[in-house]
Write a protein that holds these residues in place. Structure first.
Motif, PDB file in Angstrom:
ATOM      1  N   VAL A   4      -7.113  33.806 -17.830  1.00  0.00           N
ATOM      2  CA  VAL A   4      -7.308  32.426 -18.248  1.00  0.00           C
ATOM      3  C   VAL A   4      -6.157  32.031 -19.161  1.00  0.00           C
ATOM      4  CG1 VAL A   4      -8.846  30.823 -19.442  1.00  0.00           C
ATOM      5  CG2 VAL A   4      -9.802  32.699 -18.134  1.00  0.00           C
ATOM      6  N   CYS A   5      -5.598  30.836 -18.929  1.00  0.00           N
ATOM      7  CA  CYS A   5      -4.519  30.327 -19.774  1.00  0.00           C
ATOM      8  C   CYS A   5      -5.095  29.899 -21.127  1.00  0.00           C
ATOM      9  CB  CYS A   5      -3.836  29.151 -19.086  1.00  0.00           C
ATOM     10  SG  CYS A   5      -2.542  28.391 -20.079  1.00  0.00           S
ATOM     11  N   ASP A   6      -4.441  30.305 -22.208  1.00  0.00           N
ATOM     12  CA  ASP A   6      -4.911  29.974 -23.553  1.00  0.00           C
ATOM     13  C   ASP A   6      -4.722  28.489 -23.881  1.00  0.00           C
ATOM     14  OD1 ASP A   6      -5.700  32.570 -24.096  1.00  0.00           O
ATOM     15  OD2 ASP A   6      -3.748  33.122 -24.938  1.00  0.00           O
ATOM     16  N   ILE A   7      -3.752  27.836 -23.256  1.00  0.00           N
ATOM     17  CA  ILE A   7      -3.439  26.449 -23.586  1.00  0.00           C
ATOM     18  C   ILE A   7      -4.189  25.466 -22.684  1.00  0.00           C
ATOM     19  CG2 ILE A   7      -1.592  24.737 -23.771  1.00  0.00           C
ATOM     20  CD1 ILE A   7      -1.444  26.909 -25.903  1.00  0.00           C
ATOM     21  N   THR A   8      -4.093  25.651 -21.378  1.00  0.00           N
ATOM     22  CA  THR A   8      -4.676  24.683 -20.448  1.00  0.00           C
ATOM     23  C   THR A   8      -6.072  25.046 -19.997  1.00  0.00           C
ATOM     24  OG1 THR A   8      -3.719  25.803 -18.540  1.00  0.00           O
ATOM     25  CG2 THR A   8      -2.412  24.052 -19.550  1.00  0.00           C
ATOM     26  N   GLY A   9      -6.463  26.321 -20.124  1.00  0.00           N
ATOM     27  CA  GLY A   9      -7.776  26.754 -19.669  1.00  0.00           C
ATOM     28  C   GLY A   9      -7.848  27.030 -18.183  1.00  0.00           C
ATOM     29  N   TYR A  30      -5.089  33.027  -8.243  1.00  0.00           N
ATOM     30  CA  TYR A  30      -4.890  33.302  -9.657  1.00  0.00           C
ATOM     31  C   TYR A  30      -3.839  32.371 -10.254  1.00  0.00           C
ATOM     32  CZ  TYR A  30      -7.480  37.592  -8.828  1.00  0.00           C
ATOM     33  OH  TYR A  30      -8.451  38.485  -8.497  1.00  0.00           O
ATOM     34  N   PRO A  31      -4.002  31.959 -11.512  1.00  0.00           N
ATOM     35  CA  PRO A  31      -2.956  31.166 -12.172  1.00  0.00           C
ATOM     36  C   PRO A  31      -1.745  32.047 -12.469  1.00  0.00           C
ATOM     37  CG  PRO A  31      -4.710  31.655 -13.717  1.00  0.00           C
ATOM     38  CD  PRO A  31      -5.161  32.159 -12.378  1.00  0.00           C
ATOM     39  N   ASN A  32      -0.592  31.416 -12.561  1.00  0.00           N
ATOM     40  CA  ASN A  32       0.668  32.122 -12.797  1.00  0.00           C
ATOM     41  C   ASN A  32       0.823  32.369 -14.306  1.00  0.00           C
ATOM     42  OD1 ASN A  32       3.162  33.228 -12.497  1.00  0.00           O
ATOM     43  ND2 ASN A  32       4.198  31.309 -11.973  1.00  0.00           N
ATOM     44  N   LEU A  33       0.189  33.436 -14.808  1.00  0.00           N
ATOM     45  CA  LEU A  33       0.128  33.692 -16.252  1.00  0.00           C
ATOM     46  C   LEU A  33       1.264  34.587 -16.721  1.00  0.00           C
ATOM     47  CD1 LEU A  33      -3.672  34.307 -16.829  1.00  0.00           C
ATOM     48  CD2 LEU A  33      -2.360  32.255 -17.304  1.00  0.00           C
ATOM     49  N   HIS A  34       1.714  34.314 -17.955  1.00  0.00           N
ATOM     50  CA  HIS A  34       2.739  35.108 -18.613  1.00  0.00           C
ATOM     51  C   HIS A  34       2.310  35.344 -20.053  1.00  0.00           C
ATOM     52  CE1 HIS A  34       5.403  34.110 -15.279  1.00  0.00           C
ATOM     53  NE2 HIS A  34       4.949  32.868 -15.413  1.00  0.00           N
ATOM     54  N   LYS A  35       2.528  36.535 -20.550  1.00  0.00           N
ATOM     55  CA  LYS A  35       2.247  36.822 -21.953  1.00  0.00           C
ATOM     56  C   LYS A  35       3.533  36.550 -22.729  1.00  0.00           C
ATOM     57  CE  LYS A  35      -0.774  39.991 -23.338  1.00  0.00           C
ATOM     58  NZ  LYS A  35      -1.367  41.292 -23.636  1.00  0.00           N
ATOM     59  N   LEU A  49       0.568  34.443 -26.839  1.00  0.00           N
ATOM     60  CA  LEU A  49      -0.357  33.675 -26.019  1.00  0.00           C
ATOM     61  C   LEU A  49      -0.188  34.057 -24.557  1.00  0.00           C
ATOM     62  CD1 LEU A  49       0.190  30.094 -27.470  1.00  0.00           C
ATOM     63  CD2 LEU A  49      -1.745  31.586 -27.901  1.00  0.00           C
ATOM     64  N   LYS A  50      -1.287  33.954 -23.808  1.00  0.00           N
ATOM     65  CA  LYS A  50      -1.246  34.103 -22.364  1.00  0.00           C
ATOM     66  C   LYS A  50      -1.207  32.690 -21.799  1.00  0.00           C
ATOM     67  CE  LYS A  50      -4.548  36.653 -21.397  1.00  0.00           C
ATOM     68  NZ  LYS A  50      -5.730  37.305 -20.878  1.00  0.00           N
ATOM     69  N   VAL A  51      -0.062  32.270 -21.263  1.00  0.00           N
ATOM     70  CA  VAL A  51       0.112  30.895 -20.820  1.00  0.00           C
ATOM     71  C   VAL A  51       0.549  30.847 -19.363  1.00  0.00           C
ATOM     72  CG1 VAL A  51       0.614  29.977 -23.105  1.00  0.00           C
ATOM     73  CG2 VAL A  51       2.462  30.832 -21.719  1.00  0.00           C
ATOM     74  N   CYS A  52       0.158  29.783 -18.670  1.00  0.00           N
ATOM     75  CA  CYS A  52       0.591  29.575 -17.294  1.00  0.00           C
ATOM     76  C   CYS A  52       1.933  28.842 -17.310  1.00  0.00           C
ATOM     77  CB  CYS A  52      -0.460  28.789 -16.513  1.00  0.00           C
ATOM     78  SG  CYS A  52      -0.780  27.150 -17.137  1.00  0.00           S
ATOM     79  N   SER A  53       2.540  28.727 -16.156  1.00  0.00           N
ATOM     80  CA  SER A  53       3.858  28.106 -16.049  1.00  0.00           C
ATOM     81  C   SER A  53       3.832  26.640 -16.476  1.00  0.00           C
ATOM     82  CB  SER A  53       4.377  28.219 -14.622  1.00  0.00           C
ATOM     83  OG  SER A  53       4.515  29.566 -14.272  1.00  0.00           O
ATOM     84  N   LYS A  54       2.761  25.936 -16.146  1.00  0.00           N
ATOM     85  CA  LYS A  54       2.652  24.533 -16.541  1.00  0.00           C
ATOM     86  C   LYS A  54       2.614  24.405 -18.065  1.00  0.00           C
ATOM     87  CE  LYS A  54      -0.194  20.438 -16.011  1.00  0.00           C
ATOM     88  NZ  LYS A  54      -1.396  19.867 -15.419  1.00  0.00           N
ATOM     89  N   ALA A  55       1.911  25.320 -18.733  1.00  0.00           N
ATOM     90  CA  ALA A  55       1.838  25.289 -20.199  1.00  0.00           C
ATOM     91  C   ALA A  55       3.209  25.579 -20.814  1.00  0.00           C
ATOM     92  CB  ALA A  55       0.809  26.284 -20.698  1.00  0.00           C
ATOM     93  N   LEU A  56       3.983  26.470 -20.193  1.00  0.00           N
ATOM     94  CA  LEU A  56       5.342  26.751 -20.698  1.00  0.00           C
ATOM     95  C   LEU A  56       6.211  25.501 -20.633  1.00  0.00           C
ATOM     96  CD1 LEU A  56       6.204  30.274 -19.281  1.00  0.00           C
ATOM     97  CD2 LEU A  56       5.985  29.622 -21.661  1.00  0.00           C
ATOM     98  N   LYS A  57       6.095  24.754 -19.538  1.00  0.00           N
ATOM     99  CA  LYS A  57       6.868  23.520 -19.408  1.00  0.00           C
ATOM    100  C   LYS A  57       6.436  22.501 -20.456  1.00  0.00           C
ATOM    101  CE  LYS A  57       7.760  22.028 -15.222  1.00  0.00           C
ATOM    102  NZ  LYS A  57       7.577  21.621 -13.802  1.00  0.00           N
ATOM    103  N   THR A  58       5.137  22.441 -20.737  1.00  0.00           N
ATOM    104  CA  THR A  58       4.627  21.519 -21.745  1.00  0.00           C
ATOM    105  C   THR A  58       5.113  21.913 -23.135  1.00  0.00           C
ATOM    106  OG1 THR A  58       2.670  21.179 -20.382  1.00  0.00           O
ATOM    107  CG2 THR A  58       2.532  20.467 -22.665  1.00  0.00           C
ATOM    108  N   ILE A  59       5.139  23.216 -23.422  1.00  0.00           N
ATOM    109  CA  ILE A  59       5.622  23.699 -24.718  1.00  0.00           C
ATOM    110  C   ILE A  59       7.105  23.377 -24.887  1.00  0.00           C
ATOM    111  CG2 ILE A  59       6.114  25.794 -26.050  1.00  0.00           C
ATOM    112  CD1 ILE A  59       3.437  26.900 -24.920  1.00  0.00           C
TER     113      ILE A  59
END
Length: 80
Positions: A4-9, A30-35, A49-59
């Motif tokens: 589960v992505c910590d930012i987007t859920g 599965y979501p594309n998660l990265h630690k 954080l464990k974040v997906c690619s979309k969350a990385l772009k948002t960050i």
């Protein structure tokens, strides 16, 4: 470890594998998660954080502080 992505859920979704003969078997998407480790200058601390690619772009676009505040308001993450 929950996928589960910590930012987007975002979490795994369920679907079907469909064969050429139109047989259907269950599968998971599965979501594309990265630690990733981020530096938060306001707290002078590193957080992992464990974040997906979309969350990385948002960050990258908004900044880690704004994204953490939005995630906390939505109840996705708890900041101590």
């Amino acid at each position: 470890m929950a996928k589960v992505c910590d930012i987007t859920g975002k979490r795994p979704r369920v679907g079907n594998n469909v064969s050429h003969a139109n047989n259907k078997t269950k599968r998971r998407f599965y979501p594309n998660l990265h630690k990733k480790t981020f530096y938060v200058p306001e707290e002078d601390a590193w957080i992992t954080l464990k974040v997906c690619s979309k969350a990385l772009k948002t960050i990258n676009k908004k900044g880690i502080t704004a994204v953490l505040k939005d995630a906390q308001d939505k109840g996705m993450i708890v900041i101590k």
